[in-house]
Design a protein around this motif. Structure first.
Motif, PDB file in Angstrom:
ATOM      1  N   GLU A  21     -14.756 -16.382  42.681  1.00  0.00           N
ATOM      2  CA  GLU A  21     -15.162 -15.323  43.428  1.00  0.00           C
ATOM      3  C   GLU A  21     -16.186 -15.451  44.405  1.00  0.00           C
ATOM      4  N   GLU A  22     -17.026 -16.659  44.338  1.00  0.00           N
ATOM      5  CA  GLU A  22     -17.891 -17.137  45.317  1.00  0.00           C
ATOM      6  C   GLU A  22     -17.162 -17.543  46.609  1.00  0.00           C
ATOM      7  N   TYR A  23     -15.963 -17.991  46.691  1.00  0.00           N
ATOM      8  CA  TYR A  23     -15.276 -18.339  47.755  1.00  0.00           C
ATOM      9  C   TYR A  23     -14.746 -16.942  48.478  1.00  0.00           C
ATOM     10  N   MET A  24     -14.287 -16.032  47.658  1.00  0.00           N
ATOM     11  CA  MET A  24     -13.569 -14.471  48.354  1.00  0.00           C
ATOM     12  C   MET A  24     -14.844 -13.925  48.920  1.00  0.00           C
ATOM     13  N   ALA A  25     -16.135 -14.001  48.566  1.00  0.00           N
ATOM     14  CA  ALA A  25     -17.410 -13.498  48.905  1.00  0.00           C
ATOM     15  C   ALA A  25     -17.855 -14.250  50.300  1.00  0.00           C
ATOM     16  N   MET A  26     -17.859 -15.486  50.142  1.00  0.00           N
ATOM     17  CA  MET A  26     -18.436 -16.377  51.269  1.00  0.00           C
ATOM     18  C   MET A  26     -17.420 -16.355  52.484  1.00  0.00           C
ATOM     19  N   PHE A  27     -16.152 -16.132  52.278  1.00  0.00           N
ATOM     20  CA  PHE A  27     -15.171 -15.932  53.367  1.00  0.00           C
ATOM     21  C   PHE A  27     -14.688 -14.516  53.719  1.00  0.00           C
ATOM     22  N   GLY A  28     -15.433 -13.676  53.058  1.00  0.00           N
ATOM     23  CA  GLY A  28     -14.911 -12.218  53.386  1.00  0.00           C
ATOM     24  C   GLY A  28     -13.543 -11.912  52.811  1.00  0.00           C
ATOM     25  N   LEU A  29     -12.795 -12.400  52.150  1.00  0.00           N
ATOM     26  CA  LEU A  29     -11.629 -12.447  51.798  1.00  0.00           C
ATOM     27  C   LEU A  29     -11.260 -11.483  50.729  1.00  0.00           C
ATOM     28  N   SER A  30     -10.282 -10.834  50.743  1.00  0.00           N
ATOM     29  CA  SER A  30      -9.606  -9.970  49.730  1.00  0.00           C
ATOM     30  C   SER A  30      -8.258 -10.654  49.179  1.00  0.00           C
ATOM     31  N   GLU A  31      -7.954 -10.258  47.658  1.00  0.00           N
ATOM     32  CA  GLU A  31      -6.521 -10.786  47.247  1.00  0.00           C
ATOM     33  C   GLU A  31      -5.422 -10.704  48.277  1.00  0.00           C
ATOM     34  N   GLU A  32      -5.580  -9.469  48.767  1.00  0.00           N
ATOM     35  CA  GLU A  32      -4.376  -8.884  49.433  1.00  0.00           C
ATOM     36  C   GLU A  32      -4.101  -9.771  50.830  1.00  0.00           C
ATOM     37  N   GLY A  44     -12.458 -29.308  49.762  1.00  0.00           N
ATOM     38  CA  GLY A  44     -12.336 -28.774  48.653  1.00  0.00           C
ATOM     39  C   GLY A  44     -13.378 -29.112  47.266  1.00  0.00           C
ATOM     40  N   GLY A  45     -13.903 -30.168  47.351  1.00  0.00           N
ATOM     41  CA  GLY A  45     -14.686 -30.703  46.318  1.00  0.00           C
ATOM     42  C   GLY A  45     -14.173 -30.080  44.956  1.00  0.00           C
ATOM     43  N   ALA A  46     -15.343 -29.631  44.156  1.00  0.00           N
ATOM     44  CA  ALA A  46     -15.030 -29.292  42.585  1.00  0.00           C
ATOM     45  C   ALA A  46     -14.870 -27.872  42.595  1.00  0.00           C
ATOM     46  N   CYS A  47     -14.313 -27.193  43.840  1.00  0.00           N
ATOM     47  CA  CYS A  47     -14.086 -25.760  43.760  1.00  0.00           C
ATOM     48  C   CYS A  47     -12.736 -25.288  42.925  1.00  0.00           C
ATOM     49  N   ALA A  48     -13.143 -23.939  42.502  1.00  0.00           N
ATOM     50  CA  ALA A  48     -11.941 -23.375  41.609  1.00  0.00           C
ATOM     51  C   ALA A  48     -11.064 -22.577  42.494  1.00  0.00           C
ATOM     52  N   PHE A  49     -11.301 -22.483  43.772  1.00  0.00           N
ATOM     53  CA  PHE A  49     -10.489 -21.723  44.462  1.00  0.00           C
ATOM     54  C   PHE A  49      -8.900 -21.964  44.399  1.00  0.00           C
ATOM     55  N   THR A  50      -8.561 -23.391  44.667  1.00  0.00           N
ATOM     56  CA  THR A  50      -7.190 -23.850  44.449  1.00  0.00           C
ATOM     57  C   THR A  50      -6.614 -23.297  43.271  1.00  0.00           C
ATOM     58  N   LYS A  91     -37.453 -26.501  41.723  1.00  0.00           N
ATOM     59  CA  LYS A  91     -38.355 -26.695  42.509  1.00  0.00           C
ATOM     60  C   LYS A  91     -38.542 -25.880  43.955  1.00  0.00           C
ATOM     61  N   ALA A  92     -37.076 -25.470  44.175  1.00  0.00           N
ATOM     62  CA  ALA A  92     -36.771 -24.866  45.677  1.00  0.00           C
ATOM     63  C   ALA A  92     -36.607 -23.412  45.580  1.00  0.00           C
ATOM     64  N   ARG A  93     -36.881 -22.665  44.556  1.00  0.00           N
ATOM     65  CA  ARG A  93     -36.450 -21.279  44.329  1.00  0.00           C
ATOM     66  C   ARG A  93     -36.682 -20.547  45.512  1.00  0.00           C
ATOM     67  N   THR A  94     -37.845 -20.599  45.886  1.00  0.00           N
ATOM     68  CA  THR A  94     -37.944 -19.690  47.346  1.00  0.00           C
ATOM     69  C   THR A  94     -37.250 -19.797  48.418  1.00  0.00           C
ATOM     70  N   GLY A  95     -36.275 -20.808  48.697  1.00  0.00           N
ATOM     71  CA  GLY A  95     -35.318 -20.951  49.406  1.00  0.00           C
ATOM     72  C   GLY A  95     -34.009 -20.104  49.488  1.00  0.00           C
ATOM     73  N   PHE A  96     -33.841 -19.351  48.353  1.00  0.00           N
ATOM     74  CA  PHE A  96     -32.830 -18.731  47.905  1.00  0.00           C
ATOM     75  C   PHE A  96     -32.868 -17.267  47.627  1.00  0.00           C
ATOM     76  N   ASN A  97     -31.832 -16.541  47.731  1.00  0.00           N
ATOM     77  CA  ASN A  97     -31.997 -15.102  47.304  1.00  0.00           C
ATOM     78  C   ASN A  97     -31.235 -15.082  45.806  1.00  0.00           C
ATOM     79  N   TRP A  98     -32.042 -14.599  44.899  1.00  0.00           N
ATOM     80  CA  TRP A  98     -31.729 -14.528  43.537  1.00  0.00           C
ATOM     81  C   TRP A  98     -31.304 -13.032  43.243  1.00  0.00           C
ATOM     82  N   GLU A  99     -29.969 -12.844  44.102  1.00  0.00           N
ATOM     83  CA  GLU A  99     -29.336 -11.536  43.673  1.00  0.00           C
ATOM     84  C   GLU A  99     -28.078 -11.955  43.298  1.00  0.00           C
ATOM     85  N   TYR A 100     -27.269 -12.701  43.827  1.00  0.00           N
ATOM     86  CA  TYR A 100     -25.802 -13.012  43.283  1.00  0.00           C
ATOM     87  C   TYR A 100     -25.976 -13.718  42.014  1.00  0.00           C
TER      88      TYR A 100
END
Length: 232
Positions: A21-32, A44-50, A91-100
């Protein structure tokens, strides 16, 4: 720093990933958009996209320096890296948006879920996870319709020099037939990659078109844009 230095030292590789879900949002993708396309996720790291995209019928391959290590070692390293990252996040919460993500605990759950999905898929379909050390990829020219590259280029602009960035970008484009998307466009400090314009000028001179696109995902502040490059 050269990625070759990390080849035999798992302790120097960070093995953390994002959910589908993060990948789809990060790259502005749709399943279509993904249907009927061949896709590379690199690194790819430890991502679930693949794992998830293939389950939907999309042909996705992931490449990463880490895939040369045993799955058990990668899972243990991933859990260790998540613990460390969550400790730092407090320790670094202020550098992030806590909406997602509403909390550090929810973020932890997403990271652990991505790791679990990735390593389970690696065990079942090892051919989808190809060891590779950028700026060289073991794929033919134009092998993939779409290439996605997250949290690598630009993020480490203070450690990986301009020449490495240019070589890697050219290599990602070499194996891509149509389109390359890169996220985000800033370094760990949240500042836009200082030599972005020089890099894009090189790519445009080689026949590509490039644009920065707003996307519906910004966890680290300043990361709400991706780079979309189309081959001419």
């Amino acid at each position: 720093m050269s990625l070759e230095e990390n080849r035999l030292d798992l302790s120097r590789i960070i093995f953390i990933g994002r959910t589908f879900e993060e990948y789809m949002a990060m790259f502005g993708l749709s399943e279509e958009e993904l249907q009927g396309r061949t896709v590379l996720d690199c690194p790819g790291g430890a991502c679930a996209f693949t794992a998830r995209a293939n389950a939907l019928g999309v042909q996705v391959v992931s490449a990463d320096i880490a895939y040369g290590y045993p799955i058990r070692a990668l899972k243990e390293k991933g859990l260790e890296d998540i613990r460390h990252a969550m400790d730092q996040m407090e320790k670094a919460r202020t550098g992030f948006n806590w909406e997602y993500f509403s909390s550090v605990e929810e973020l932890r759950e997403h990271r652990e879920r991505a790791l679990q999905e990735c390593t389970a898929d690696m065990a079942r379909y090892p051919e989808r996870y190809v060891p590779a050390v950028l700026p060289v990829l073991p794929f033919d020219d134009g092998r993939f319709d779409l290439t996605l590259s997250a949290h690598f280029l630009f993020m480490y602009g203070d450690r990986l020099d301009y020449d490495f960035h240019l070589k890697t970008l050219r290599e990602l484009l070499r194996v891509t037939r149509k389109e390359l998307r890169i996220y985000p466009l800033v370094g760990l400090s949240g500042e836009r990659y200082a030599q972005m314009d020089d890099l894009l000028n090189h790519i445009r001179e080689e026949g590509c078109t490039a644009e920065e696109v707003q996307v519906p995902y910004e966890f680290q502040k300043g990361t709400g844009r991706m780079l979309r490059i189309l081959k001419g």
